[in-house]
Motif scaffolding. Structure first.
Motif, PDB file in Angstrom:
ATOM      1  N   GLU A 107      37.567 -16.063  -0.192  1.00  0.00           N
ATOM      2  CA  GLU A 107      37.175 -16.728   1.064  1.00  0.00           C
ATOM      3  C   GLU A 107      38.382 -17.010   1.943  1.00  0.00           C
ATOM      4  O   GLU A 107      38.317 -16.864   3.172  1.00  0.00           O
ATOM      5  N   TYR A 108      39.490 -17.366   1.320  1.00  0.00           N
ATOM      6  CA  TYR A 108      40.742 -17.583   2.063  1.00  0.00           C
ATOM      7  C   TYR A 108      41.150 -16.266   2.740  1.00  0.00           C
ATOM      8  O   TYR A 108      41.513 -16.232   3.920  1.00  0.00           O
ATOM      9  N   ALA A 109      41.056 -15.172   1.972  1.00  0.00           N
ATOM     10  CA  ALA A 109      41.427 -13.854   2.509  1.00  0.00           C
ATOM     11  C   ALA A 109      40.514 -13.456   3.672  1.00  0.00           C
ATOM     12  O   ALA A 109      40.981 -12.925   4.689  1.00  0.00           O
ATOM     13  N   LEU A 110      39.212 -13.746   3.534  1.00  0.00           N
ATOM     14  CA  LEU A 110      38.276 -13.385   4.616  1.00  0.00           C
ATOM     15  C   LEU A 110      38.538 -14.246   5.859  1.00  0.00           C
ATOM     16  O   LEU A 110      38.407 -13.775   6.992  1.00  0.00           O
ATOM     17  N   THR A 111      38.969 -15.495   5.639  1.00  0.00           N
ATOM     18  CA  THR A 111      39.285 -16.353   6.791  1.00  0.00           C
ATOM     19  C   THR A 111      40.527 -15.825   7.517  1.00  0.00           C
ATOM     20  O   THR A 111      40.567 -15.798   8.750  1.00  0.00           O
ATOM     21  N   ILE A 112      41.518 -15.376   6.760  1.00  0.00           N
ATOM     22  CA  ILE A 112      42.702 -14.766   7.394  1.00  0.00           C
ATOM     23  C   ILE A 112      42.255 -13.569   8.236  1.00  0.00           C
ATOM     24  O   ILE A 112      42.685 -13.376   9.376  1.00  0.00           O
ATOM     25  N   ASP A 113      41.346 -12.794   7.659  1.00  0.00           N
ATOM     26  CA  ASP A 113      40.847 -11.603   8.348  1.00  0.00           C
ATOM     27  C   ASP A 113      40.150 -11.990   9.656  1.00  0.00           C
ATOM     28  O   ASP A 113      40.392 -11.393  10.707  1.00  0.00           O
ATOM     29  N   HIS A 114      39.317 -13.024   9.589  1.00  0.00           N
ATOM     30  CA  HIS A 114      38.615 -13.482  10.805  1.00  0.00           C
ATOM     31  C   HIS A 114      39.622 -13.996  11.830  1.00  0.00           C
ATOM     32  O   HIS A 114      39.486 -13.747  13.019  1.00  0.00           O
ATOM     33  N   MET A 115      40.627 -14.716  11.337  1.00  0.00           N
ATOM     34  CA  MET A 115      41.635 -15.277  12.254  1.00  0.00           C
ATOM     35  C   MET A 115      42.383 -14.142  12.960  1.00  0.00           C
ATOM     36  O   MET A 115      42.543 -14.139  14.180  1.00  0.00           O
ATOM     37  N   TYR A 116      42.790 -13.152  12.187  1.00  0.00           N
ATOM     38  CA  TYR A 116      43.558 -12.033  12.752  1.00  0.00           C
ATOM     39  C   TYR A 116      42.728 -11.289  13.803  1.00  0.00           C
ATOM     40  O   TYR A 116      43.244 -10.848  14.821  1.00  0.00           O
ATOM     41  N   LYS A 117      41.426 -11.173  13.525  1.00  0.00           N
ATOM     42  CA  LYS A 117      40.549 -10.418  14.439  1.00  0.00           C
ATOM     43  C   LYS A 117      39.912 -11.307  15.504  1.00  0.00           C
ATOM     44  O   LYS A 117      39.045 -10.852  16.248  1.00  0.00           O
ATOM     45  N   GLY A 118      40.319 -12.591  15.564  1.00  0.00           N
ATOM     46  CA  GLY A 118      39.765 -13.516  16.560  1.00  0.00           C
ATOM     47  C   GLY A 118      38.289 -13.780  16.338  1.00  0.00           C
ATOM     48  O   GLY A 118      37.534 -13.958  17.286  1.00  0.00           O
ATOM     49  N   LYS A 119      37.869 -13.828  15.066  1.00  0.00           N
ATOM     50  CA  LYS A 119      36.435 -14.009  14.780  1.00  0.00           C
ATOM     51  C   LYS A 119      36.166 -15.219  13.890  1.00  0.00           C
ATOM     52  O   LYS A 119      35.250 -15.201  13.058  1.00  0.00           O
ATOM     53  N   ILE A 120      36.990 -16.247  14.027  1.00  0.00           N
ATOM     54  CA  ILE A 120      36.771 -17.453  13.215  1.00  0.00           C
ATOM     55  C   ILE A 120      35.429 -18.083  13.607  1.00  0.00           C
ATOM     56  O   ILE A 120      35.133 -18.249  14.791  1.00  0.00           O
ATOM     57  N   LYS A 121      34.630 -18.406  12.584  1.00  0.00           N
ATOM     58  CA  LYS A 121      33.318 -19.006  12.873  1.00  0.00           C
ATOM     59  C   LYS A 121      33.465 -20.526  12.974  1.00  0.00           C
ATOM     60  O   LYS A 121      34.420 -21.091  12.433  1.00  0.00           O
ATOM     61  N   GLU A 122      32.499 -21.140  13.633  1.00  0.00           N
ATOM     62  CA  GLU A 122      32.565 -22.588  13.802  1.00  0.00           C
ATOM     63  C   GLU A 122      32.588 -23.277  12.436  1.00  0.00           C
ATOM     64  O   GLU A 122      31.779 -22.947  11.565  1.00  0.00           O
ATOM     65  N   GLY A 123      33.519 -24.162  12.249  1.00  0.00           N
ATOM     66  CA  GLY A 123      33.587 -24.929  11.004  1.00  0.00           C
ATOM     67  C   GLY A 123      34.289 -24.205   9.868  1.00  0.00           C
ATOM     68  O   GLY A 123      34.521 -24.766   8.800  1.00  0.00           O
ATOM     69  N   GLU A 124      34.648 -22.916  10.074  1.00  0.00           N
ATOM     70  CA  GLU A 124      35.229 -22.114   8.989  1.00  0.00           C
ATOM     71  C   GLU A 124      36.560 -22.680   8.482  1.00  0.00           C
ATOM     72  O   GLU A 124      36.880 -22.570   7.297  1.00  0.00           O
ATOM     73  N   LEU A 125      37.320 -23.299   9.402  1.00  0.00           N
ATOM     74  CA  LEU A 125      38.655 -23.780   8.990  1.00  0.00           C
ATOM     75  C   LEU A 125      38.602 -25.167   8.351  1.00  0.00           C
ATOM     76  O   LEU A 125      39.597 -25.627   7.789  1.00  0.00           O
ATOM     77  N   GLU A 126      37.423 -25.803   8.412  1.00  0.00           N
ATOM     78  CA  GLU A 126      37.350 -27.202   7.974  1.00  0.00           C
ATOM     79  C   GLU A 126      37.728 -27.429   6.516  1.00  0.00           C
ATOM     80  O   GLU A 126      38.256 -28.476   6.172  1.00  0.00           O
TER      81      GLU A 126
END
Ligand code: ADP
Length: 354
Positions: free
Chosen positions: A302-321
């Motif tokens: 999940e950490y890796a997928l969040t990095i992926d979303h961050m890099y691609k500008g696709k962070i979902k609401e609440g994902e970083l919480e």
């Protein structure tokens, strides 16, 4: 090493990539080395749902390290994303005594692995895709082979461009990632590289082609990434219109997905396969193998997928919480460095393109 398993499974899912077989081979051999049996799961999650599994022994992975594609086959499985499909997959694991799985594929495959891990089937993901489009790792299995296949083909196009005083616009695979286009463009001396990650000045390119023409340059390769979505064909017409240089279009599609894996893919796939089995045997779950520099490491999926979303500008609401400020800072730093490295290489490629 804490040995917790009698039997694990291995599957390949999503788009195939050269080197996947080397990873499968390493998984089987490493597991057998620790007296753990390996079930081959055919056609990814589809096979897991349908119970398309078979016990593998060393002979089953003999003479595959040099073969492209995947001997386990691959398939998309929309059913796996449903509750019913997931339950069938778990039933297959129970029925066949599969206590953990090494899943080889891309980000979709890792999401599936997370779902299985949450339901009590420990999974370790291994990045396998030619696109190198998983931001948490510097390298994905198949990337090197695809690029080496591509440079051979582009070199051939260059020969014929030179003979006929032509330009060739080459669209190359990579989905939304420009890594293949950038590296292949640099390695083939492309006159221009167009990727969706960075802006591109079309007018300037025309001027540069005209300058080259005056200098007597007879061949022009313009490398365009698949992520530009149809732009390459339009560009082909425009180049001819604006510069008078006869321009052709070539799409390097699935042909770069096949073929015998390069040394780099065989070595990295083998190292990643070994690392994945070791993690399972250590009792770890829901992790993905990553390559940072030349080091093989592991991150929580999940950490890796969040990095992926961050890099691609696709962070979902609440994902970083769920992450600490330090974690978020470190993810931001990682993504910024990755983007900066990409841009530096792009600028270097363009600096020497004329
Ligand atoms: P890749 O792994 O190369 O990204 P896909 O996106 O096609 O390829 O994913 C491969 C398979 O993983 C899918 O066919 C599906 O079975 C499973 N999968 C994809 N996304 C999810 C998801 N969000 N949740 C659960 N499983 C998923």
């Amino acid at each position: 090493m804490v040995q917790q398993f009698k039997r694990i499974g291995v599957l390949t899912s999503g788009g195939d990539a050269p080197g996947m077989n080397a990873a499968v081979r390493a998984v089987v051999r490493q597991a057998r080395d620790h007296d753990v049996e390996v079930m081959a799961i055919y056609e990814g999650y589809k096979g897991l749902i349908e119970g398309n599994v078979r016990l593998f022994d060393m002979r089953d992975v003999s003479n595959i390290i040099n073969h492209g594609g995947t001997i386990l086959y691959s398939a998309r499985s929309p059913e796996f994303k449903t509750e019913e499909g997931m339950q069938k997959a778990i039933d297959t694991c129970k029925k066949h005594g599969i206590e953990g799985i090494v899943t080889i594929g891309g980000d979709g495959t890792f999401r599936g692995a997370t779902d299985l891990s949450r339901r009590g089937i420990p999974c370790i993901g291994v990045p396998g895709t030619i696109d190198n489009d998983i931001a948490s790792t510097d390298y994905t299995i198949g990337y090197d082979t695809a690029m080496n296949t591509a440079i051979q083909m582009v070199d051939r196009l260059r020969d014929t461009c030179e003979s006929h005083f032509r330009c060739n616009v080459v669209e190359i695979m990579g989905r939304n990632s420009g890594y293949i286009a950038l590296n292949v463009g640099l390695a083939t001396g492309a006159a221009q590289i167009v990727v969706n990650e960075l802006p591109f000045d079309e007018e300037r390119m025309y001027d540069e082609i005209l300058i080259g023409k005056k200098r007597g340059k007879r061949h022009y390769i313009i490398m365009v990434s698949e992520g530009m979505q149809g732009y390459a064909e339009k560009l082909t017409e425009n180049i001819q219109l604006h510069t008078g240089v006869e321009t052709r279009f070539t799409r390097l599609g699935h042909v770069v997905r096949g073929g015998s894996p390069t040394l780099r893919d065989r070595v990295i796939a083998s190292r990643m396969g070994i690392a994945a089995v070791n993690l399972l045997l250590e009792g770890r779950s829901n992790m993905v193998i990553c390559m940072h520099g030349e080091d093989i490491e592991a991150l929580d999926i999940e950490y890796a997928l969040t990095i992926d979303h961050m890099y691609k500008g696709k962070i979902k609401e609440g994902e970083l919480e769920r992450y600490s400020i330090d974690d978020i800072q470190s993810m931001r730093h990682y993504c910024a460095k990755k983007a900066a490295d990409f841009k530096t290489l792009y600028n270097q490629a363009l600096d020497i393109s004329q």
